[in-house]
Structures are given as C-alpha cells and as structure tokens.
Design a protein around this motif. Structure first.
Motif, PDB file in Angstrom:
ATOM      1  N   UNK A 109      62.559  67.167 -51.032  1.00 59.70           N
ATOM      2  CA  UNK A 109      61.924  66.281 -51.107  1.00 59.70           C
ATOM      3  C   UNK A 109      60.765  65.806 -51.759  1.00 59.70           C
ATOM      4  N   UNK A 110      60.524  65.686 -52.893  1.00 60.68           N
ATOM      5  CA  UNK A 110      59.751  65.108 -54.261  1.00 60.68           C
ATOM      6  C   UNK A 110      59.837  64.111 -54.206  1.00 60.68           C
ATOM      7  N   UNK A 111      58.458  62.943 -54.399  1.00 56.70           N
ATOM      8  CA  UNK A 111      58.794  62.221 -54.977  1.00 56.70           C
ATOM      9  C   UNK A 111      59.138  61.481 -55.462  1.00 56.70           C
ATOM     10  N   UNK A 112      60.039  60.605 -56.151  1.00 53.26           N
ATOM     11  CA  UNK A 112      60.690  60.774 -57.418  1.00 53.26           C
ATOM     12  C   UNK A 112      60.541  59.573 -58.212  1.00 53.26           C
TER      13      UNK A 112
ATOM     14  N   UNK B   8      62.029  75.434 -45.460  1.00 56.00           N
ATOM     15  CA  UNK B   8      63.846  75.177 -45.067  1.00 56.00           C
ATOM     16  C   UNK B   8      64.765  75.472 -46.112  1.00 56.00           C
TER      17      UNK B   8
ATOM     18  N   UNK C 163      53.902  71.962 -53.676  1.00 53.74           N
ATOM     19  CA  UNK C 163      53.167  70.817 -53.404  1.00 53.74           C
ATOM     20  C   UNK C 163      52.718  71.613 -51.585  1.00 53.74           C
TER      21      UNK C 163
ATOM     22  N   UNK D  79      60.935  70.977 -47.290  1.00 60.61           N
ATOM     23  CA  UNK D  79      62.259  70.356 -46.666  1.00 60.61           C
ATOM     24  C   UNK D  79      63.191  71.096 -47.901  1.00 60.61           C
ATOM     25  N   UNK D  80      64.502  71.477 -47.202  1.00 62.58           N
ATOM     26  CA  UNK D  80      65.619  71.809 -47.738  1.00 62.58           C
ATOM     27  C   UNK D  80      66.211  70.698 -49.493  1.00 62.58           C
ATOM     28  N   UNK D  81      66.045  69.057 -49.485  1.00 70.38           N
ATOM     29  CA  UNK D  81      66.005  68.660 -50.123  1.00 70.38           C
ATOM     30  C   UNK D  81      65.076  69.238 -51.480  1.00 70.38           C
TER      31      UNK D  81
ATOM     32  N   UNK E  78      49.204  64.693 -54.928  1.00 70.04           N
ATOM     33  CA  UNK E  78      49.056  63.817 -53.573  1.00 70.04           C
ATOM     34  C   UNK E  78      48.645  64.010 -52.450  1.00 70.04           C
TER      35      UNK E  78
ATOM     36  N   UNK F 133      57.172  60.163 -59.096  1.00 68.01           N
ATOM     37  CA  UNK F 133      56.170  60.687 -59.329  1.00 68.01           C
ATOM     38  C   UNK F 133      56.231  62.112 -60.230  1.00 68.01           C
TER      39      UNK F 133
ATOM     40  N   UNK G 103      54.876  72.218 -46.138  1.00 67.62           N
ATOM     41  CA  UNK G 103      56.552  72.449 -45.742  1.00 67.62           C
ATOM     42  C   UNK G 103      57.184  71.617 -46.350  1.00 67.62           C
TER      43      UNK G 103
END
Lengths: 251, 363
Positions: free
Chosen positions: A89-92, A163, A151, A85-87, A102, A94, A83
C-alpha cells in the motif's frame, strides 16, 4: 508488578451479510512480543487485523490497543501504531522517501530536512538506503514490503502490525524479512503482531501465536508455535504445522 | 478417433477406437452423447478396449455419456491408465446445481435502492463539507502540489481540446444558423444567436463534458486504484483523512479550472463563428458590435457560475465513485464509467435547474 497488555481482544466476532467468520475470539499481546495470527486461507486473519487497527468495527466484542478501546468514541491511536498492509500500500505517486516522510509530515512539526533525514534512516534500517528516490512501481515485491515496514516505523510506534509480510516472496527474501523483524524488535523494542500462514516464518519469529480456523469459526489454539507443533493434540493444528491433511480429509 | 455402435444381449455397445484426447473429445461430444441418449431404456456398455489414451477431457465425455443415459451403464476393458483417470474424475464431487436466478428487482426495491444511493450522496456531500470546514486545522493534509497537479491535468492539458471543440462548435452553429437566417435577411443575427448560446449554455456545458470525460474518470480511476491497493486504508490508519487529502484538492482544482475552460471555449467558439460570418461577407466590426450588444455581463457571469458548479459536481461524483470502488480491477473500470456518466447527467440536470432559476431571476 505485571506489565499491562498492549493489545486486548475480548470476545470479538465478525459476520459479513449474516455469514459468521469467527466469534468468541479473545487473546492478549504483551509488550515486546512477536505475536502471530495464523490459520488457513479464508479463516479471517486479515479481517481480525483490520479490527485491531481500527478499520472494521467488530460485530461483537471489544478491541483495546494501548489501553484504549478502538471503537469507543474519539480514540486516536494512529501515531502509536504502524501498519504494513499485505500489498505494501505504498502511495504510487510518491517516491519511497516521500512515502516514509508522509506520516512525519502529518503528525510532527519537524522541518523538511529533518523529516527527510529520519525517513532516510528508516529506509536504511530496512536495507533500502540506496533506493530512496525510486517510485513504488520501480521496485520488487520484497523491496515494497520493506519500504512499507519503513513507513510503518516512521513515527517509532510501540506496536506494529504486519499483514502477510512473506506472502509471494522467495524463501531467501522471506527469510531476510524474518531477520529484519527480529532485528527491529531487538533494536527498537517494538511489539509486532504478524498475520501470516507461512510456516517457516512463524517458527522463525513468533514468541506466541493464535490459530484461527474457518470451520471452527474461531480460535482453535494459542501458545508457542514450536510447542504447538511438537505437542498439540488438536488434529487441525498438527496438520497445519506438519503440512499434512487433517485426519478427516486424508482418507 | 472412431465410434462404433453395436448391440449385444439387449445392451447397446458403444466402442471407441484411438486416443480420447481433447481434440477427439470435441469431435465425439455430440455423436457419443446422442448415442447414449438413444440407448435409454436398455443397458449401455462403453467399450474402451481400443482406447489407447484418455485425458481429463475424454474422461469427462465418458462420465457425461453415463449421466445422459440415466440408466445402467458400464465401462468395459479400459486400460489401467484410462480406468485411473476415469476413477479420478468420478471422485470429483459433482458441483451443486446452480441456484435459481435472483428475482428481478421490484419497483419498490428499485426506488429504495435509488433513495439509498441518493442518501449516500448526501452523506458524502456532508463529509466533504465537514472536511472543507476543518481544512484550515488540517492544512498539512491539504496538499497544494496535488491541487496544482490536478489543475494542470484537468485544465492546462485540456486547453488544446477545449480550443478545438470551441472553434468547431462555433463554426457548426454559425453555418447551420446562417442558411435559414439568410432567407429572412437576418444574417447579422447569427452572431447574436451563437454568442448567446455559447456564453449562456454551450460553453459551460461542453466544458463540463470535457472535464467529466477527461478528469472525472481519472479522479475515479486514481482513487479507485488507491482503494484496491489498500492505500486508502493506509491513509486512514496513519490518521490522514482521505477526503481532505484526496477529494478537496480535486474539488478545488475543478472549481478553479472550469471557469477558465469555459472562457476559452467561449472565445474559441466566437472565433469559429466569426470565420463563417466573415466568409459569408459580414464585416468583422458588425459581428463584434452584435456580440457586444447581445451578450451582457449577466449572461457571462451566469455561464461562469454554472461552470464552477458543474466542475464541483463532476469532481465530487468522480471522487465518490473512486472512494466507493469495490474489489478487483473491474471495479475501477466501473467506477470510471459511473463518474463519466454521472458527471454528464448531473451537469445537464443542473443546467436545466439553472435555466429555470435564471429565468425566474430575470438574468
């Protein structure tokens, strides 16, 4: 013999606090398709995607992904879908490489060096081979979306959800992302379900699409986007594809 | 911009002169509306012949004047561009009147909301317990670097603050106690009083306040921002349990650092107390003997046990506040506030419970 559908959405409805978002939404997605869910702002496109990826049980109806009911008990399709995501959603906290590593770390027993090599390859696929050590805060919106796609591709899932991949991007970057989606489908044979309302992207990538409408609270059209653009007799569909006001609003 | 009022054939004529821009609108708003109100009961004519320009603010004023007049109103001699913007703004649908404010919560609804929050808290506690039991099978999701980073941020980096507050609280307590105790010749018992107070109560409680202010809010803000950025959704669809990956390392870190913070705070407090008492002429050996005689291992271990429980409570409250963050950046701020307030309040309530429990157990 026909190939079984990879996604089956059957009479799905969603209400929030009693307010109807949509109902009787049904469609199927065939393997290898680039399937677009389109519609105006607020019609429930992203909500429908959340239902399809297992984050939001529908108020009514069923969603089956890869032959398994997403809300029918102990169903784990997490290593079969990716997936974006629109934003992004990367882990800030890392780096881009760690972000892509991950899912490999969680779902495989690969040694760290192999995980890193695979993650580098995925980032290379999306054109970020030289950005592996950057943090999400250090990259542009377009790079973040590509990293998020890398990812999502980490475990080579047969089905990817994207998205609004082009939202907020300039036309050139957006066209680059469209090209990337087509290349990935060609190279990996994956199925893509893309939520967007970006007309050029829809026409560039979609094999088939469904259109949601807020006023109709459901699907109003399904088919090939170019066919819908050229020959649909539904005013809202025509207005969407021709960037025009619907007849009842134009006056 | 000028406003002239005249009468003609029983109608009130309000003539405007000049450019009706946003600045002029500000000057004219009250006088024009008052004049329109005064003209109620007879026709009102807004004479715009001398209006050289009109922006949307000016047009809004003219429409508002028509509205407050509540009668037969006409605009006269408007230039084409003025008439155009007036027509454009008139075409904007009038917003629906605001609905009645929601009725205040009844006592029953308030109690029910409180019970619901309490039950949500119990559910969260259950989720964390299940995640802790499953952690050995989900060892990959429990990230040791996160635990060490959190322990560093919550514990190691707070040491200067812990030591400073410890010394200050020891100084203040000793100084304030010394003045009345000296009148009874009981100077030496200040050491007993302050050391027991520090080790049993103030050490764990102040460490909890520091942890809640520095780290409880940080836990809520970090996890809340991740929720707003859809990172928690991303974890879920990747099959990673957010409680195991985000809550357990923070919980473990808080459990580990709180006893250490408390010991450091106790020691710093005893140092501050000693400075005051030595300054007041008491020998250091007598102070040390007094502390040794009054602070038994039960008090020390009881204080450290309380500290660990306070740490767990603060971490859980901070993480839960983060996980239940709503939508938008304001929600993150609210979660951080909830974490700090909740952490401090729950620590004090638990301290009261422990005080009763230790009294009953004779500790």
């Amino acid at each position: 013999m026909t190939t079984p559908d990879i996604v089956q959405v059957d009479h799905v409805a969603q209400r929030f606090a009693g307010r109807l978002i949509y109902e009787n939404v049904s469609f199927t997605v065939a393997p290898g398709e680039i399937f677009v869910i389109l519609g105006g702002s607020g019609c429930g496109k992203s909500t429908l995607m959340r239902q399809m990826i297992g984050l939001l049980p529908p108020t009514a109806g069923t969603v089956a992904v890869l032959g398994r009911n997403m809300y029918g008990g102990a169903t784990d399709t997490t290593d079969h879908i990716g997936v974006m995501f629109q934003s992004g959603a990367l882990f800030g906290s890392m780096t881009l490489l760690e972000n892509v590593m991950l899912p490999l770390e969680m779902h495989t027993d690969l040694p760290a060096s192999a995980r890193a090599a695979i993650a580098r390859a995925k980032l290379g696929l999306v054109g970020l081979a030289d950005s592996t050590t950057l943090m999400p805060a250090e990259i542009s919106g377009g790079m973040a979306k590509r990293a998020a796609i890398a990812r999502a591709l980490a475990l080579d899932p047969p089905l990817l959800f994207l998205d609004e991949p082009s939202a907020g991007l300039d036309p050139v970057t957006s066209a680059g992302l469209d090209r990337l989606i087509l290349d990935l489908r060609h190279d990996l044979g994956a199925t893509f379900i893309v939520v967007t309302h970006e007309l050029p992207s829809i026409l560039a990538i979609a094999d088939r699409c469904v259109m949601l409408d807020r006023a109709a609270a459901g699907l109003i059209a399904e088919g090939n986007p170019r066919t819908l653009r050229d020959s649909s007799d539904i005013p809202l569909v025509r207005a969407f594809f021709h960037r025009d006001l619907p007849t009842h609003q134009a006056a | 911009m000028e406003l002239h009022t005249t009468d003609r054939d029983g109608a009130r004529i309000l003539s405007l002169h000049g450019a009706l821009d946003v600045a002029a609108t500000g000057h004219l708003w009250t006088p024009l509306l008052r004049a329109a109100r005064d003209a109620r009961g007879r026709p009102l004519v807004l004479d715009l012949a001398a209006v050289t320009a009109c922006d949307s603010a000016g047009a809004t004023l003219l429409i508002e004047a028509e509205r407050v007049h509540r009668g037969d109103t006409t605009t006269e001699a408007a230039a084409p561009h003025v008439a155009a913007i007036l027509a454009r703004l008139r075409a904007v649908a009038e917003p629906p009147p605001p609905g009645p404010p929601p009725p205040p919560l009844t006592w029953r609804e308030t109690i029910l909301a409180g019970l619901r929050q309490g039950s949500d808290g119990v559910v969260f506690l259950g989720e964390v317990s299940v995640a802790a039991l499953r952690a050995p099978r989900r060892a990959k999701m429990f990230r040791l670097p996160d635990l060490l980073r959190t322990a560093d941020q919550a514990g190691v980096q707070s040491i200067p603050l812990v030591l400073l507050l410890g010394v200050l609280i020891g100084l203040i307590l000793a100084f304030q106690s010394l003045i009345p105790m000296r009148q009874f010749g009981a100077d030496i018992y200040v050491a007993s009083l302050v050391s027991i107070g520090l080790v049993r109560e103030l050490g764990p409680l102040l460490a909890a306040v520091i942890l809640s202010g520095r780290s409880g809010s940080a836990f809520a803000a970090e996890i809340g921002t991740m929720k707003v950025n859809q990172e928690l959704d991303a974890l879920t669809v990747m099959g990673i349990d957010p409680v195991t990956m985000l809550v357990l390392p923070r919980l473990a870190a808080a459990l580990l650092v709180m006893p250490v913070m408390t010991i450091l705070l106790d020691l710093a407090g005893l140092l501050g107390m000693s400075l005051v008492l030595v300054g007041a002429g008491l020998p250091l050996a007598a102070i040390a003997h007094q502390v040794e005689a009054w602070v038994d291992p039960g008090s020390l271990y009881g204080g450290l046990f309380k500290a660990a429980i306070f740490g767990a409570a603060i971490a859980l409250i901070g993480c839960r506040a983060g996980l239940s963050t709503g939508v938008g950046p304001r929600a993150v701020g609210l979660s951080a506030t909830r974490a700090v307030v909740g952490g401090i309040v729950v620590s004090i309530v638990l301290d009261g419970v422990f005080a009763l429990m230790f009294y009953k157990l004779g500790i």
